[in-house]
Design an enzyme around this catalytic site. Structure first.
Site, mmCIF file in Angstrom:
data_model
loop_
_atom_site.group_PDB
_atom_site.id
_atom_site.type_symbol
_atom_site.label_atom_id
_atom_site.label_comp_id
_atom_site.label_asym_id
_atom_site.label_seq_id
_atom_site.Cartn_x
_atom_site.Cartn_y
_atom_site.Cartn_z
ATOM 1 N N LYS A 48 48.166 20.212 63.505
ATOM 2 C CA LYS A 48 49.518 20.695 63.158
ATOM 3 C C LYS A 48 49.932 21.819 64.088
ATOM 4 O O LYS A 48 51.070 21.846 64.560
ATOM 5 C CB LYS A 48 49.522 21.176 61.705
ATOM 6 C CG LYS A 48 50.597 22.176 61.349
ATOM 7 C CD LYS A 48 50.528 22.540 59.900
ATOM 8 C CE LYS A 48 50.631 23.955 59.438
ATOM 9 N NZ LYS A 48 50.824 25.089 60.225
ATOM 10 N N ASN A 49 49.006 22.755 64.362
ATOM 11 C CA ASN A 49 49.386 23.945 65.116
ATOM 12 C C ASN A 49 49.424 23.730 66.629
ATOM 13 O O ASN A 49 49.657 24.662 67.381
ATOM 14 C CB ASN A 49 48.488 25.127 64.724
ATOM 15 C CG ASN A 49 48.788 25.574 63.297
ATOM 16 O OD1 ASN A 49 49.803 25.174 62.723
ATOM 17 N ND2 ASN A 49 47.915 26.368 62.720
ATOM 18 N N CYS A 146 54.158 30.288 55.613
ATOM 19 C CA CYS A 146 53.472 30.696 54.392
ATOM 20 C C CYS A 146 53.644 32.181 54.113
ATOM 21 O O CYS A 146 53.737 32.988 55.027
ATOM 22 C CB CYS A 146 51.996 30.351 54.513
ATOM 23 S SG CYS A 146 51.729 28.597 54.364
ATOM 24 N N ASP A 348 42.332 30.477 58.785
ATOM 25 C CA ASP A 348 42.727 29.299 57.992
ATOM 26 C C ASP A 348 41.528 28.529 57.437
ATOM 27 O O ASP A 348 41.699 27.593 56.663
ATOM 28 C CB ASP A 348 43.591 28.367 58.855
ATOM 29 C CG ASP A 348 44.775 29.087 59.426
ATOM 30 O OD1 ASP A 348 45.734 29.315 58.683
ATOM 31 O OD2 ASP A 348 44.731 29.466 60.613
ATOM 32 N N VAL A 370 42.793 38.974 60.133
ATOM 33 C CA VAL A 370 43.952 38.448 60.877
ATOM 34 C C VAL A 370 45.257 38.699 60.104
ATOM 35 O O VAL A 370 46.245 39.151 60.679
ATOM 36 C CB VAL A 370 43.773 36.953 61.203
ATOM 37 C CG1 VAL A 370 44.991 36.418 61.969
ATOM 38 C CG2 VAL A 370 42.503 36.730 62.025
HETATM 39 N N1 EPU Z 1 51.777 39.623 64.577
HETATM 40 C C1 EPU Z 1 52.565 40.741 64.698
HETATM 41 N N2 EPU Z 1 53.725 40.630 65.420
HETATM 42 C C2 EPU Z 1 54.115 39.466 65.996
HETATM 43 C C3 EPU Z 1 53.301 38.316 65.865
HETATM 44 C C4 EPU Z 1 52.128 38.423 65.137
HETATM 45 O O1 EPU Z 1 52.223 41.817 64.181
HETATM 46 O O2 EPU Z 1 55.184 39.432 66.621
HETATM 47 C C5 EPU Z 1 50.531 39.700 63.775
HETATM 48 C C6 EPU Z 1 50.637 38.866 62.495
HETATM 49 O O3 EPU Z 1 51.308 39.547 61.466
HETATM 50 C C7 EPU Z 1 49.187 38.599 62.169
HETATM 51 C C8 EPU Z 1 48.557 38.493 63.554
HETATM 52 O O4 EPU Z 1 49.464 39.104 64.474
HETATM 53 O O5 EPU Z 1 48.635 39.700 61.497
HETATM 54 C C9 EPU Z 1 48.261 37.087 64.002
HETATM 55 O O6 EPU Z 1 49.426 36.291 63.909
HETATM 56 P P1 EPU Z 1 49.705 35.084 64.917
HETATM 57 O O7 EPU Z 1 50.942 35.385 65.665
HETATM 58 O O8 EPU Z 1 48.457 34.816 65.657
HETATM 59 O O9 EPU Z 1 49.969 33.908 63.916
HETATM 60 P P2 EPU Z 1 51.086 32.791 63.994
HETATM 61 O O10 EPU Z 1 51.282 32.350 65.382
HETATM 62 O O11 EPU Z 1 52.273 33.188 63.193
HETATM 63 C C10 EPU Z 1 49.454 30.766 63.858
HETATM 64 C C11 EPU Z 1 49.276 29.606 62.926
HETATM 65 C C12 EPU Z 1 48.680 30.103 61.620
HETATM 66 C C13 EPU Z 1 47.341 30.751 61.918
HETATM 67 C C14 EPU Z 1 47.531 31.890 62.931
HETATM 68 C C15 EPU Z 1 46.223 32.521 63.356
HETATM 69 C C16 EPU Z 1 51.048 28.125 63.522
HETATM 70 C C17 EPU Z 1 52.344 27.501 63.164
HETATM 71 N N3 EPU Z 1 50.568 29.003 62.665
HETATM 72 O O12 EPU Z 1 50.366 31.638 63.197
HETATM 73 O O13 EPU Z 1 48.464 28.950 60.826
HETATM 74 O O14 EPU Z 1 46.807 31.261 60.729
HETATM 75 O O15 EPU Z 1 48.192 31.385 64.107
HETATM 76 O O16 EPU Z 1 45.375 31.574 63.927
HETATM 77 O O17 EPU Z 1 50.459 27.825 64.557
HETATM 78 C C18 EPU Z 1 48.563 27.621 58.909
HETATM 79 O O18 EPU Z 1 48.401 26.648 59.660
HETATM 80 O O19 EPU Z 1 48.544 27.536 57.659
HETATM 81 C C19 EPU Z 1 48.789 28.939 59.494
HETATM 82 C C20 EPU Z 1 49.234 29.986 58.792
#
Ligand code: EPU
Length: 475
Positions: A48-49, A146, A348, A370
């Site tokens: 998915k990601n 989420c 996850d 995380v």
């Molecule tokens: N963060 C910030 N500022 C930002 C971006 C992120 O502070 O501008 C922080 C977040 O709050 C968090 C940390 O950085 O504490 C990591 O967030 P990240 O940006 O890595 O997460 P994401 O890209 O929003 C993706 C996956 C998540 C997965 C995380 C970590 C997708 C669509 N989502 O989220 O997947 O948990 O990376 O691996 O790719 C899921 O599939 O259920 C899911 C939540």
């Protein structure tokens, strides 16, 4: 146990209460008759990601892209809708799971049309760079995804501004333009965010000049996105120490790509095998992306057999391989774990595994580093008989960003506990699957409300449950 009593999680409670009201008023419920070991074989498809990001990447090409092994999940539908609104023709290809995306006539969409997707997914933020390159402007709706903490987008906005984008945040969403074009930049992320790294990649590939990104995320899904972009004509180098360098190019073309398998879904089923004392072969799961998880699985006492190279070895029958996971009998062992960015233990993977850890003898620790608010779901497990306490402190590992900021981000799990049936409300995708596993492991009949949320990330989960011999039904 010698640990202080946990205090409540106010934000989670409010969100959960609202969600409870929302879902108990609908017929979105699954009745789960638990206590039967799950046994059999299921298949996972493209992650998915990665799939959703590869779909966004198609916008950057001048010719059609083909993506294979795409799962039928809600997040894919959301991106399909957004691409369609921007003039990308998305159609199903000849193969099951094949998507063809033709971006020849990219066009602007109205804010009203885009806003239909507000709150449905985190992916729209990744359209910024591609739309700025193709149209010179972009509108991004309010994001969804989420409820696992505040999930800010400050890293994204800072990076986009450094590329030269003008970002205007309004109550209806975010308007972006690039009056002077987008130019390569030297960037450093405060934390190796997956989304922000993808944002930089999707913007830098066609920006003028060279971009250097420090402290980048290097998750397998990121590397696979880099593979997609390279197929399109991008020039990207992954250096040591989380440094990625991107040389901008003026044009990109369509790609053909089979994504990496979904390692989160694979681990979810693996945890289900352990929690229900069953045996599940996850066809399509790949060892290389799951090594950290597999080590933990063994340390807990789970057994596994890896056959992910079976296709290559067995070209005659075409039997596809994967990883078989099972509970060997006897007692599971407690472990101390912390979630982390790759190559650490994925955030996850945490929730489904915690359900299995309720069955391990001794005290397990899960330190979530995380996301600051990703343990609220343990409360429901406690109502089912688990003994889990959550703490503000960084337990069992090195201090993390959340330790001094009052977030309940460490869980102590005392086991083994006999789980009993309960009425559950699914709070988010991964916690939702964890609740489902708990209901399957518990004695008696549970009602799980809000299960449709699981369709965001788990393809055909009800059919897979049936194939594994689970006793579940819709009322
Ligand atoms: N963060 C910030 N500022 C930002 C971006 C992120 O502070 O501008 C922080 C977040 O709050 C968090 C940390 O950085 O504490 C990591 O967030 P990240 O940006 O890595 O997460 P994401 O890209 O929003 C993706 C996956 C998540 C997965 C995380 C970590 C997708 C669509 N989502 O989220 O997947 O948990 O990376 O691996 O790719 C899921 O599939 O259920 C899911 C939540």
């Amino acid at each position: 146990m010698g640990y202080p009593r946990p205090s409540c999680l106010p934000l989670d409670h409010r969100a959960l209460h609202a969600r409870r009201l929302e879902v108990t008023l609908t017929d979105d419920v699954l009745i789960v008759h638990g206590g039967t070991p799950l046994q059999g074989q299921i298949r996972v498809r493209g992650a998915k990601n990665l799939v959703s990001k590869a779909m966004v990447a198609a916008l950057l090409g001048e010719s059609p892209s083909r993506l294979f092994d795409v799962p039928r999940i809600r997040d894919v539908e959301v991106v399909r809708g957004l691409l369609g609104l921007h003039g990308v023709k998305v159609s199903d290809g000849a193969e099951d799971g094949e998507l063809v995306m033709d971006p020849t006539n990219v066009e602007s969409a109205s804010t009203d049309e885009i806003n239909v997707h507000a709150g449905s997914s985190r992916i729209p933020i990744l359209l910024c760079g591609p739309l700025l390159h193709r149209l010179g402007h972009a509108f991004i709706p309010d994001l969804g995804g989420c409820h696992i903490g505040p999930r800010p987008i400050d890293f994204h906005i800072k990076a986009l501004r450094e590329f030269g984008a003008v970002v205007d945040k309004t109550p209806e969403g975010m308007h972006l333009s690039a009056p002077n074009g987008l130019h390569g930049a030297k960037l450093e992320l405060p934390y190796p965010s997956v989304g922000a790294t993808e944002q930089v990649l999707l913007t830098a590939v066609r920006a003028e000049g060279v971009t250097e990104l420090r402290n980048a995320a290097i998750e397998p899904e990121i590397i696979d996105l880099i593979c997609v972009l390279q197929k399109m004509g991008a020039i990207i180098t992954v250096h040591t120490d989380r440094v990625i360098e991107i040389q901008g190019v003026p044009k990109l073309y369509g790609y053909e790509h089979k994504p990496i398998p979904d390692r989160i879904e694979a681990a979810s089923w693996a945890a289900a095998a352990l929690a229900t004392r069953g045996e599940i072969e996850v066809i399509g799961a790949r060892q290389a992306d799951m090594m950290t998880f597999l080590n933990v699985y063994r340390n807990i006492g789970g057994e596994l057999k890896i056959t992910d190279d079976r296709v290559a070895r067995d070209g005659v029958t075409g039997a596809e391989g994967g990883i078989k996971f099972w509970h060997p009998g006897g007692e599971l062992r407690a472990v101390a774990l912390e979630t982390d960015v790759h190559p650490g233990f994925m955030t996850d993977w945490q929730q489904p595994l915690v359900v299995a850890l309720t069955q391990a003898r001794g005290i397990s620790i899960m330190h979530e580093t995380v996301y600051e608010q990703r343990l609220g779901y343990t409360e429901a497990l406690n109502t089912m008989g688990a003994t889990i306490q959550v703490y503000r402190d960084c337990l069992g590992g090195t201090p993390c960003r959340f330790g001094r900021r009052n977030f309940m981000h460490s869980a102590v799990i005392a086991g083994p506990s006999k789980l009993h049936a309960a009425d559950l409300v699914i709070p988010d995708l991964r916690a939702g699957f964890a609740h489902l596993i708990a209901a399957l492991a518990a004695e008696g009949t549970s009602r799980v409300y809000g299960v449709n949320l699981i369709k965001r990330g788990y393809e055909d989960f009800e059919a897979k449950l049936a194939a594994l011999g689970a006793h579940v039904e819709r009322p």
